[in-house]
Design a protein around this motif. Sequence first.
Motif, mmCIF file in Angstrom:
data_model
loop_
_atom_site.group_PDB
_atom_site.id
_atom_site.type_symbol
_atom_site.label_atom_id
_atom_site.label_comp_id
_atom_site.label_asym_id
_atom_site.label_seq_id
_atom_site.Cartn_x
_atom_site.Cartn_y
_atom_site.Cartn_z
ATOM 1 N N ASP A 77 0.804 -1.226 0.000
ATOM 2 C CA ASP A 77 0.000 0.000 0.000
ATOM 3 C C ASP A 77 0.835 1.273 0.000
ATOM 4 O O ASP A 77 0.290 2.379 0.085
ATOM 5 C CB ASP A 77 -0.957 0.003 1.186
ATOM 6 N N GLY A 78 2.166 1.151 -0.062
ATOM 7 C CA GLY A 78 2.979 2.358 -0.135
ATOM 8 C C GLY A 78 4.343 2.205 0.510
ATOM 9 O O GLY A 78 4.714 1.139 1.008
ATOM 10 N N ILE A 79 5.094 3.298 0.505
ATOM 11 C CA ILE A 79 6.466 3.342 1.028
ATOM 12 C C ILE A 79 6.509 4.371 2.148
ATOM 13 O O ILE A 79 6.019 5.495 1.993
ATOM 14 C CB ILE A 79 7.455 3.738 -0.082
ATOM 15 N N THR A 80 7.105 3.989 3.271
ATOM 16 C CA THR A 80 7.269 4.902 4.395
ATOM 17 C C THR A 80 8.747 5.090 4.682
ATOM 18 O O THR A 80 9.511 4.110 4.703
ATOM 19 C CB THR A 80 6.555 4.381 5.656
ATOM 20 N N VAL A 81 9.139 6.342 4.898
ATOM 21 C CA VAL A 81 10.532 6.688 5.155
ATOM 22 C C VAL A 81 10.599 7.517 6.429
ATOM 23 O O VAL A 81 9.811 8.454 6.608
ATOM 24 C CB VAL A 81 11.141 7.495 3.985
ATOM 25 N N TRP A 82 11.524 7.164 7.303
ATOM 26 C CA TRP A 82 11.812 7.947 8.500
ATOM 27 C C TRP A 82 13.231 8.488 8.369
ATOM 28 O O TRP A 82 14.179 7.722 8.139
ATOM 29 C CB TRP A 82 11.744 7.080 9.758
ATOM 30 N N LEU A 136 11.750 11.748 -4.017
ATOM 31 C CA LEU A 136 11.725 10.287 -4.041
ATOM 32 C C LEU A 136 10.686 9.769 -5.023
ATOM 33 O O LEU A 136 10.902 8.744 -5.694
ATOM 34 C CB LEU A 136 11.449 9.745 -2.638
ATOM 35 N N ALA A 137 9.554 10.449 -5.111
ATOM 36 C CA ALA A 137 8.509 10.002 -6.029
ATOM 37 C C ALA A 137 9.009 10.000 -7.469
ATOM 38 O O ALA A 137 8.796 9.046 -8.231
ATOM 39 C CB ALA A 137 7.274 10.890 -5.889
ATOM 40 N N GLU A 174 3.209 10.261 -5.862
ATOM 41 C CA GLU A 174 3.589 10.895 -4.604
ATOM 42 C C GLU A 174 2.703 10.457 -3.447
ATOM 43 O O GLU A 174 3.162 10.367 -2.296
ATOM 44 C CB GLU A 174 3.514 12.417 -4.777
ATOM 45 N N SER A 175 1.453 10.166 -3.712
ATOM 46 C CA SER A 175 0.528 9.790 -2.647
ATOM 47 C C SER A 175 0.885 8.459 -2.011
ATOM 48 O O SER A 175 0.395 8.133 -0.924
ATOM 49 C CB SER A 175 -0.901 9.733 -3.194
#
Length: 884
Positions: A489-494, A507-508, A515-516
């Motif tokens: 469902d997507g990519i998460t970055v910390w 990044l997109a 981007e969403s």
Amino acid sequence: MAATEPTRTVVNETPVVLDLEPETPLVYALRNDLGLYGVRQGCSVGECGSCVVLVEGRAERSCQLPVSAVAGRRVTTPEGLGTPDRPHPVQQAFLDEQAAQCGYCINGIVMTTAGLLGVDGSGAPAAGNGAAGTGCPVVDEEQIQAALAEHLCRCGTHHRILRAIRRLAGQEQPAPLPPVQPDGAAAGGPAANGSPVNGATRANGSAGLPTPGAPAHAADLPGPLRDAPHVEDWIRPLPDGRIEVRTGRVEFGQGIRTALAQLVAGELEVPLDQIVVRSAATDLTPDEGYTAGSNSLEVGGAVVGRAAAAFRRLRAAGLPPTGPVLPEDLPRWGGGPVGEAAPRDDLRAKLTGSAAYAHDLAFPGMLYARALLPPSYDARLVELDEDATREMPGVEAVVRDGRLVLVVAVREEVAVRAVRRLARDARWQEPATKWEPPAEPPVLAPVVEDVGVPEALLAGRRVRASYAKPYEAHASIAPSSATAVVQPDGITVWCHNQGVYPLRRELAVLLGEDESRLTVRHVDGPGGYGHNGADDAAGFAVMAARAVPGRPVRFNYFVQDEFGWEPYATAMSADLEASLDDDGRVLGWRHRIYTGAHGMRPTGSGDRLVVSWLRAGGAERPWAGGGEGGVRSAEPIYQFGAREVVGEYTRGALRTSSLRSLGGYFNTFAMESFMDELAEAAGVDPVEFRLAHLRDERARAVLETAAEHAAWRPRVGPSGRGRGVAVGRYKGSKAYVAHVIDVEVDTDTGVVAVRRVVTACDAGVVINPDGLRNQIEGGILQGLSRALHEEVRHGPGGIQSRDWTTYPVLRFAEVPQLDVVLLDRPGLPPLGAGEASTPPTPAALANAVDDAVGIRIRSLPLTPERLRARLEDMTEGELARVLV
């Protein structure tokens, strides 16, 4: 599972069995196996001191100790000293002094201090000592300096660290000077020698200012409020009765969360502990771009201040605090905790061993990634044997895409060993010809171009000088880190970068994702001071996470790699000339600036990250010529005749971007050094010469206040006393700062020792005097470090400055006395101050060196080698004024 006998040890009074390879660095075992993240992961080469623990009461660097070295021994980490609820006396001493900005280095220094004073986790004295953390005077200054000799601090909190340790050692420390209001008696009065400075009447310091407390005119809403126009976008009540502030600004040591909390608490008339400030995240907070440019409180504070004013208006009317913020919703810039020295809300956890940074993130199933980077920008990978590395136990993936090579492993030390194995099996080839910047015309950036400059320069006595500075590194206390997870469902970055929304856009494009589908969340990190490697770390983390979908991957730079690939502050030079009339007034002024790019942060173009250049068919290294960064602070604050100030941007050999104060650092160095040269040519004292050309009463006030507190004595030319002055207003719109610096110059070695810095700062209303003072102090010490030591060395083989041995920085033994006077202006908006004290620092320093020995150094840093070279290159006229 290790193939040898497990290591048995005692950590924080608890027996521990470490079933690891005996050579595993202790820092990895403590952090990744025992979850003791108070042992900060710094350089991993034994230079920074962030990872210090006590082994049998002795301070040791855990990155340099294998686990086998602590078999049967007692290890104490920051968690073993105290907790956020019950700090150890040593930790409490650092909290009392608020001796941190980013705070990343402090736990290691706390542990060294505990070892110096002979205490363990219980506070009991170790054998043969006996301080017990009580503050007994058992150590002297020589012992303190010896203990800190191998520690680094990059934020510039050395001054506070030393105060904390000296208090523990029983030494009385002078109280900081309280803020003063310029139109009150405390800010005025005679100079220390009993007479007004230069015999002139002191300016009131408030003429021409808006009257404090006067209503401001309603204005169009600032940009962030136009994009997120409702109160609830920024401020919301929480179910437990507290109030949440959602800011697009990030915390990286400037104390912005606490200052914003004070501002909102004052506006809403609630206790400070009722305010909760969230940091920037693309799924939580509005888009405020980058936290940069000293805009956090001046601009970010104005936004949440307006939202708080709207919240207060609605609440007073008995309405829910929702709906649009109106133009007439203006903050009062006062009330409640505004003006109080409130302690930072994040330091208690950070200084007592809690997980608090991007490097400390730990998720179930965490994997670890490292990169094999080319030895130089353009080195080509011609041979790489990946098979042996893929077969190493614990290696989950090897990513190869053009010159991009990443290892993903189940343990951090395995990833490190795997990259070292790849390095042995790789063959790189440097290009046959050296890369040269494209032959393209420079980009001109006019700042001011008055009519009649050539005529004005010919009308009086003409003075010329040229100045220069080298490339400089951010050299953050720990290499950058980021964590990413790729899910359906997507990519998460910390990560600990300074702009979550711009990074998401970058990044997109880089990944070809909508981007969403990307979420970027800020996590605190080691001080950045501009555009360091944090954004790049995020790019590496995502590329590694793509190879292992569903598993979180934490990427860490190697210290040598970030030194070699980070965006540096560009080298700069400038030519200045001016003409003086018979009364010593400046008739004409010309300032030509030669600079590279200062703004290469991610924007959404897809070509701003290292990974984009390394991938097969990747982008070329971009260059964004022009802009404001190179000419920042270049317009004089003085009233001159005809002026011409122009910047000339060209592309250099190295990757460059933003470092604290950007071109303002060099431009102020050049202009304020030149002002001293003009003062001598006019036969006038440097302070008097500046005041004669200053009409801005706030600038006059900081200059006069600094001179008075420093007991300035008028002079013309070198006096042998070693005292220099400089003044400036950062960006022409932020805080005003003036310095008087005292130095001693060893004429045998050429070493410059800074003894005292007296500073006056006007940043409008003072929201948090201790927080503001901390930022001013940090900017001074960073400025001294850059001016005395810092220079990126490079050659045909690439970057030669790869650590703090090859890139020396300010050490604790070099820290001068700092006296900071804050000019408080209640009722006026705050002015950005995070970068304001750095630009005048090198000029005041160079002016002090010239006053001490009569040698005008026009090229930074002010090293002994440059001092000798300048002496050898002097003309007969210049040699005549030398005092040695």
